[in-house]
Design a protein around this motif. Structure first.
Motif, PDB file in Angstrom:
ATOM      1  N   GLU A   1     117.340 -73.541  65.751  1.00  0.00           N
ATOM      2  CA  GLU A   1     115.493 -74.127  65.531  1.00  0.00           C
ATOM      3  C   GLU A   1     115.356 -74.542  67.525  1.00  0.00           C
ATOM      4  O   GLU A   1     116.434 -75.633  67.086  1.00  0.00           O
ATOM      5  CB  GLU A   1     115.070 -74.888  64.966  1.00  0.00           C
ATOM      6  N   TYR A   2     115.031 -73.904  68.230  1.00  0.00           N
ATOM      7  CA  TYR A   2     114.949 -74.178  69.511  1.00  0.00           C
ATOM      8  C   TYR A   2     113.164 -74.419  70.054  1.00  0.00           C
ATOM      9  O   TYR A   2     112.777 -73.179  69.778  1.00  0.00           O
ATOM     10  CB  TYR A   2     116.216 -73.393  69.978  1.00  0.00           C
ATOM     11  N   ARG A   3     113.224 -74.772  70.737  1.00  0.00           N
ATOM     12  CA  ARG A   3     112.230 -74.643  71.792  1.00  0.00           C
ATOM     13  C   ARG A   3     112.564 -73.394  73.164  1.00  0.00           C
ATOM     14  O   ARG A   3     113.264 -73.241  73.878  1.00  0.00           O
ATOM     15  CB  ARG A   3     111.876 -75.496  72.462  1.00  0.00           C
ATOM     16  N   GLY A   4     111.737 -72.313  73.207  1.00  0.00           N
ATOM     17  CA  GLY A   4     111.666 -71.722  74.374  1.00  0.00           C
ATOM     18  C   GLY A   4     111.561 -69.759  73.188  1.00  0.00           C
ATOM     19  O   GLY A   4     110.921 -69.550  72.008  1.00  0.00           O
TER      20      GLY A   4
ATOM     21  N   VAL B   1     118.806 -67.719  76.031  1.00  0.00           N
ATOM     22  CA  VAL B   1     117.706 -67.748  76.095  1.00  0.00           C
ATOM     23  C   VAL B   1     116.708 -67.755  77.667  1.00  0.00           C
ATOM     24  O   VAL B   1     117.563 -68.691  78.429  1.00  0.00           O
ATOM     25  CB  VAL B   1     117.220 -68.806  75.842  1.00  0.00           C
ATOM     26  N   GLU B   2     115.602 -66.871  77.952  1.00  0.00           N
ATOM     27  CA  GLU B   2     115.066 -67.811  78.959  1.00  0.00           C
ATOM     28  C   GLU B   2     114.866 -69.202  79.546  1.00  0.00           C
ATOM     29  O   GLU B   2     115.081 -69.574  78.623  1.00  0.00           O
ATOM     30  CB  GLU B   2     114.124 -66.172  79.533  1.00  0.00           C
ATOM     31  N   ASP B   3     115.382 -69.432  80.951  1.00  0.00           N
ATOM     32  CA  ASP B   3     115.153 -71.056  80.769  1.00  0.00           C
ATOM     33  C   ASP B   3     115.303 -71.714  80.378  1.00  0.00           C
ATOM     34  O   ASP B   3     115.282 -72.867  80.465  1.00  0.00           O
ATOM     35  CB  ASP B   3     113.917 -71.459  81.288  1.00  0.00           C
ATOM     36  N   ARG B   4     116.761 -71.720  79.531  1.00  0.00           N
ATOM     37  CA  ARG B   4     117.838 -72.184  79.320  1.00  0.00           C
ATOM     38  C   ARG B   4     119.688 -72.609  79.245  1.00  0.00           C
ATOM     39  O   ARG B   4     119.771 -70.618  79.886  1.00  0.00           O
ATOM     40  CB  ARG B   4     117.420 -72.010  77.265  1.00  0.00           C
ATOM     41  N   ARG B   5     119.810 -73.035  78.544  1.00  0.00           N
ATOM     42  CA  ARG B   5     121.421 -72.997  78.949  1.00  0.00           C
ATOM     43  C   ARG B   5     121.738 -71.209  77.995  1.00  0.00           C
ATOM     44  O   ARG B   5     121.656 -70.638  76.829  1.00  0.00           O
ATOM     45  CB  ARG B   5     122.514 -73.728  77.985  1.00  0.00           C
ATOM     46  N   ASP B   6     122.729 -70.381  78.601  1.00  0.00           N
ATOM     47  CA  ASP B   6     123.827 -69.387  77.952  1.00  0.00           C
ATOM     48  C   ASP B   6     125.318 -69.908  77.540  1.00  0.00           C
ATOM     49  O   ASP B   6     125.562 -71.091  78.007  1.00  0.00           O
ATOM     50  CB  ASP B   6     123.947 -68.415  79.112  1.00  0.00           C
ATOM     51  N   ASN B   7     125.091 -69.187  76.091  1.00  0.00           N
ATOM     52  CA  ASN B   7     126.612 -69.737  75.737  1.00  0.00           C
ATOM     53  C   ASN B   7     127.299 -68.599  75.567  1.00  0.00           C
ATOM     54  O   ASN B   7     127.177 -67.568  74.950  1.00  0.00           O
ATOM     55  CB  ASN B   7     126.018 -70.145  74.266  1.00  0.00           C
ATOM     56  N   ARG B   8     128.529 -69.213  76.417  1.00  0.00           N
ATOM     57  CA  ARG B   8     129.378 -68.239  76.377  1.00  0.00           C
ATOM     58  C   ARG B   8     130.118 -67.983  75.149  1.00  0.00           C
ATOM     59  O   ARG B   8     130.739 -69.102  74.992  1.00  0.00           O
ATOM     60  CB  ARG B   8     130.563 -68.254  77.656  1.00  0.00           C
ATOM     61  N   TYR B   9     131.461 -67.567  74.433  1.00  0.00           N
ATOM     62  CA  TYR B   9     131.508 -67.607  73.268  1.00  0.00           C
ATOM     63  C   TYR B   9     131.019 -68.535  72.354  1.00  0.00           C
ATOM     64  O   TYR B   9     131.578 -69.798  71.805  1.00  0.00           O
ATOM     65  CB  TYR B   9     133.157 -67.886  73.824  1.00  0.00           C
TER      66      TYR B   9
END
Length: 158
Positions: free
Chosen positions: A35-38, A122-130
């Motif tokens: 669960e996350y916001r965005g 996720v747009e306007d949030r962190r990207d997670n490589r791997y």
């Protein structure tokens, strides 16, 4: 001439026989998000070989290819070439939701050092490589792997 005919006969026999020897198994991949916001998450599910080199795309979740660059591990390996994901994409996946895919994978990929990797963004949030790195082994089938970002759990079964 006899050698040429023998070579042609052997080549034809191999062409007919080898496809019958190639085996594949049906594999179901389930990726459950936290669960996350965005907005909905973009995800790349792909394979790397025993040397960690990109080997192929399994699926891209997210319809706008202009955002695929945020799936950094996959983008780097695939070069974001359309041929790498053409026909292998669908809608993004929302917070707390799951993506389930069933694909046929060659038996030779299992227990040979290949890994399934999942990148998320996720747009306007962190990207997670791997976000997820899971060895593709028969022993690992059915065992959940925790993600490091938006992925709550990932597993594959056959």
């Amino acid at each position: 001439m006899k050698k040429l005919n023998l070579a042609l006969a052997l080549g034809l026999a191999a062409a007919i026989t080898l496809p019958a020897l190639a085996q594949a198994r049906e594999v179901t991949f389930t990726t459950e998000l936290k669960e996350y916001r965005g907005d909905g998450a973009y995800m790349a599910l792909y394979l790397t070989d025993a040397n960690g080199q990109y080997a192929g795309t399994l699926w891209i979740a997210g319809e706008k290819s202009k955002y695929y660059k945020h799936l950094r591990g996959w983008a780097r390996g695939s070069g974001q070439r359309r041929s790498e994901y053409d026909g292998l994409s669908g809608a993004s996946v929302g917070s707390g939701r799951s993506l389930t895919l069933t694909l046929d994978l060659a038996d030779e990929l299992f227990d040979a050092g290949y890994e399934v990797r999942v990148d998320t963004a996720v747009e306007d949030r962190r990207d997670n490589r791997y976000d997820v790195v899971a060895p593709l082994t028969t022993e690992g089938a059915g065992k959940p792997v925790s993600g490091r970002g938006y992925v709550k759990s990932f597993r594959y079964t056959f």
